[in-house]
Design an enzyme around this catalytic site. Structure first.
Site, PDB file in Angstrom:
ATOM      1  N   SER A 132     -14.110  -4.846   4.842  1.00 15.10           N
ATOM      2  CA  SER A 132     -14.337  -3.896   3.451  1.00 15.10           C
ATOM      3  C   SER A 132     -14.038  -4.788   2.245  1.00 15.10           C
ATOM      4  O   SER A 132     -14.786  -4.593   1.146  1.00 15.10           O
ATOM      5  CB  SER A 132     -14.028  -2.543   3.595  1.00 15.10           C
ATOM      6  OG  SER A 132     -12.657  -2.607   3.860  1.00 15.10           O
ATOM      7  N   GLY A 133     -12.882  -5.478   2.349  1.00 15.50           N
ATOM      8  CA  GLY A 133     -12.448  -6.484   1.236  1.00 15.50           C
ATOM      9  C   GLY A 133     -12.185  -5.646  -0.165  1.00 15.50           C
ATOM     10  O   GLY A 133     -12.147  -6.523  -1.084  1.00 15.50           O
ATOM     11  N   GLY A 134     -11.914  -4.476  -0.160  1.00 19.06           N
ATOM     12  CA  GLY A 134     -11.778  -3.834  -1.504  1.00 19.06           C
ATOM     13  C   GLY A 134     -12.749  -3.069  -2.162  1.00 19.06           C
ATOM     14  O   GLY A 134     -12.684  -2.567  -3.239  1.00 19.06           O
ATOM     15  N   GLU A 180     -12.788 -14.745  11.205  1.00 21.54           N
ATOM     16  CA  GLU A 180     -12.852 -14.036   9.932  1.00 21.54           C
ATOM     17  C   GLU A 180     -12.594 -14.900   8.704  1.00 21.54           C
ATOM     18  O   GLU A 180     -11.463 -15.382   8.100  1.00 21.54           O
ATOM     19  CB  GLU A 180     -11.713 -12.913   9.673  1.00 21.54           C
ATOM     20  CG  GLU A 180     -11.992 -12.158   8.399  1.00 21.54           C
ATOM     21  CD  GLU A 180     -10.730 -10.953   8.085  1.00 21.54           C
ATOM     22  OE1 GLU A 180      -9.828 -10.929   8.972  1.00 21.54           O
ATOM     23  OE2 GLU A 180     -10.951 -10.529   6.908  1.00 21.54           O
ATOM     24  N   LYS A 229     -16.390 -11.906  11.698  1.00 20.31           N
ATOM     25  CA  LYS A 229     -15.742 -10.925  10.751  1.00 20.31           C
ATOM     26  C   LYS A 229     -16.033 -11.489   9.356  1.00 20.31           C
ATOM     27  O   LYS A 229     -15.211 -12.089   8.870  1.00 20.31           O
ATOM     28  CB  LYS A 229     -14.587 -10.518  11.105  1.00 20.31           C
ATOM     29  CG  LYS A 229     -13.792  -9.644  10.040  1.00 20.31           C
ATOM     30  CD  LYS A 229     -12.685  -8.733  10.456  1.00 20.31           C
ATOM     31  CE  LYS A 229     -12.047  -7.912   9.490  1.00 20.31           C
ATOM     32  NZ  LYS A 229     -10.867  -7.191  10.077  1.00 20.31           N
ATOM     33  N   ARG A 267       0.804  -1.393  -0.022  1.00 21.50           N
ATOM     34  CA  ARG A 267      -0.056  -0.036  -0.051  1.00 21.50           C
ATOM     35  C   ARG A 267       0.983   1.233  -0.035  1.00 21.50           C
ATOM     36  O   ARG A 267       0.716   2.144  -0.477  1.00 21.50           O
ATOM     37  CB  ARG A 267      -0.882  -0.006   1.221  1.00 21.50           C
ATOM     38  CG  ARG A 267      -1.660  -1.435   1.207  1.00 21.50           C
ATOM     39  CD  ARG A 267      -3.032  -1.225   1.585  1.00 21.50           C
ATOM     40  NE  ARG A 267      -3.927  -2.445   1.441  1.00 21.50           N
ATOM     41  CZ  ARG A 267      -4.375  -3.488   2.095  1.00 21.50           C
ATOM     42  NH1 ARG A 267      -4.531  -2.874   3.433  1.00 21.50           N
ATOM     43  NH2 ARG A 267      -4.901  -4.325   1.767  1.00 21.50           N
ATOM     44  N   ARG A 295      -9.015  -1.023   4.802  1.00 23.99           N
ATOM     45  CA  ARG A 295      -8.880   0.069   3.692  1.00 23.99           C
ATOM     46  C   ARG A 295     -10.075   0.890   3.745  1.00 23.99           C
ATOM     47  O   ARG A 295      -9.782   1.976   3.700  1.00 23.99           O
ATOM     48  CB  ARG A 295      -8.899  -0.772   2.485  1.00 23.99           C
ATOM     49  CG  ARG A 295      -7.623  -1.544   1.873  1.00 23.99           C
ATOM     50  CD  ARG A 295      -7.812  -2.554   1.087  1.00 23.99           C
ATOM     51  NE  ARG A 295      -8.293  -3.839   1.467  1.00 23.99           N
ATOM     52  CZ  ARG A 295      -8.607  -4.845   0.677  1.00 23.99           C
ATOM     53  NH1 ARG A 295      -8.055  -4.851  -0.583  1.00 23.99           N
ATOM     54  NH2 ARG A 295      -9.168  -5.960   1.047  1.00 23.99           N
TER      55      ARG A 295
HETATM   56  P1  13P Z   1     -10.400  -4.671   4.654  1.00 21.16           P
HETATM   57  O1  13P Z   1     -11.288  -3.958   5.424  1.00 21.16           O
HETATM   58  O2  13P Z   1      -9.275  -3.824   3.900  1.00 21.16           O
HETATM   59  O3  13P Z   1     -10.886  -5.957   3.850  1.00 21.16           O
HETATM   60  O4  13P Z   1      -9.520  -5.359   5.804  1.00 21.16           O
HETATM   61  C1  13P Z   1      -9.919  -6.145   6.845  1.00 21.16           C
HETATM   62  C2  13P Z   1      -9.039  -7.272   7.455  1.00 21.16           C
HETATM   63  O5  13P Z   1      -8.654  -7.242   8.507  1.00 21.16           O
HETATM   64  C3  13P Z   1      -8.862  -8.284   6.625  1.00 21.16           C
HETATM   65  O6  13P Z   1      -8.119  -9.200   7.275  1.00 21.16           O
END
Ligand code: 13P
Length: 344
Positions: free
Chosen positions: A262-264, A178, A220, A34, A295
């Protein structure tokens, strides 16, 4: 002996008062990726400075209940020597820690991943407790594609998540479980929904087998979304409906909170979709619908900062803004006007 009451109280505190989690636990390679895009130096000091910016953001504790740290970060300090863990605690934010060792290629299953890190985990958890962590995170990655995910990948990842969660509770840490179904690909919303439901059912089956106490954990998950390359993108309401339907089928009511990754997704879409879920369904759901974004909270602030000390106040303002937008989304009170007022 595990203090069950403490685990339950921590899990509830993590999703109380419409707050959510801030994931700032990027591994060094992910953080460097990043930084590289923005021309920020790939150094320990730059990573420390970025994390100091986050933990010293004024008012962050108004909307963030807990922050997930990386192994390097939980050992770092502010420039004045204050440990990050103390800075967070003083701001009313619970320190957490990512404890998985990353998603690796799965043997015999091309294109699929299995998360490693169970060996020696009990000892590492004990150290993190000493360092001040009160919860932990383990991320499993499920890839959607032609003929995948396989049952083998789903079961292996669910099993690892459950063993991790059991070890966390033994150590007095609340496990953030998660299972992430990735957005990569051209699959439809329906396909994401089928896969996500199958994955979550497998995860809760394994959690039950391993004796994990549901009241003392947080799920999560991903939101149910079409793949990034799917020609048919969907409205916020369609995403909200599909996600809530999936969760109602798969997630037991004893779980106190669901905190999405959030995943992108863009930061605005992540807030709008979380808002649609809470605005439309909150009163009918047994668990809190919260956020655990990396993110979607950090990215706008990082783009302002770009490694420049002079930009710290503006970057902190952007971070605070995103956190507040997501708190509003938990109440079903987020709207586009909040973005306009922040931008000018
Ligand atoms: P993002 O919200 O960027 O997807 O990251 C969450 C996270 O902790 C991924 O393991």
């Amino acid at each position: 002996m595990t203090d069950i009451r403490k685990l339950i109280d921590t899990a509830q505190e993590m999703v109380a008062n419409d707050k959510g989690l801030l994931a700032m636990d990027e591994s060094t390679p992910t953080c460097d990726k990043r930084f590289a895009k923005l021309g920020i130096p790939l150094t320990v000091e730059a990573r420390r400075a970025w994390r100091e910016l986050i933990v010293t953001t004024p008012g962050l504790g108004e909307s963030i209940s807990g922050a997930i740290l990386f192994d390097e970060t939980i050992r770092q300090q502010k420039r004045d020597g204050t440990p990050f863990v103390k800075a967070l605690t003083d701001a009313g934010i619970i320190p957490g820690i990512k404890v998985d060792a990353g998603a690796k290629d799965m043997a015999g299953h091309p294109g699929e991943k299995i998360t490693e890190g169970l060996d020696g985990l009990r000892g590492r958890l004990a150290e993190y407790v000493q360092l001040g962590a009160r919860f932990a995170k383990w991320r499993a990655v499920i890839v959607v594609g032609d003929g995948i995910p396989s049952r083998a990948a789903i079961e292996a990842n669910a099993h690892a998540l459950a063993r991790y969660a059991a070890l966390c509770q033994e150590a007095g840490l609340v496990p953030v479980v998660e299972p992430e179904v990735l957005m990569d690909g051209d699959h439809t919303l329906e396909r994401c929904g089928e896969v996500t439901e199958e994955v979550q059912r497998a995860v809760f089956s394994q959690l039950s087998t391993q004796g994990v106490m549901l009241e003392g954990m947080i799920l999560k998950p991903n939101m149910v979304l079409p793949g990034l390359a799917c020609p048919k993108q969907e409205t916020e309401d369609a995403v909200a409906e599909a996600t809530v339907r999936c969760l109602l089928r798969a997630v037991p009511a004893a779980v106190p909170g669901v905190a999405f990754l959030s995943g992108g997704q863009s930061p605005e879409l992540a807030s709008a979709r979380l808002n649609a879920m809470n605005a439309g369904y909150k009163s009918r759901l047994p668990w809190a619908l919260a956020f655990s974004f990396a993110r979607a909270i950090q990215q706008p602030a990082m783009e302002i900062w770009r490694g420049d000390e002079a930009h710290v106040p503006a970057a902190q303002q952007a971070l605070h803004h995103r956190a507040m937008c997501n708190r509003a989304a938990r109440r079903g009170e987020y709207n586009a006007a909040m973005e306009r007022s922040a931008n000018g």
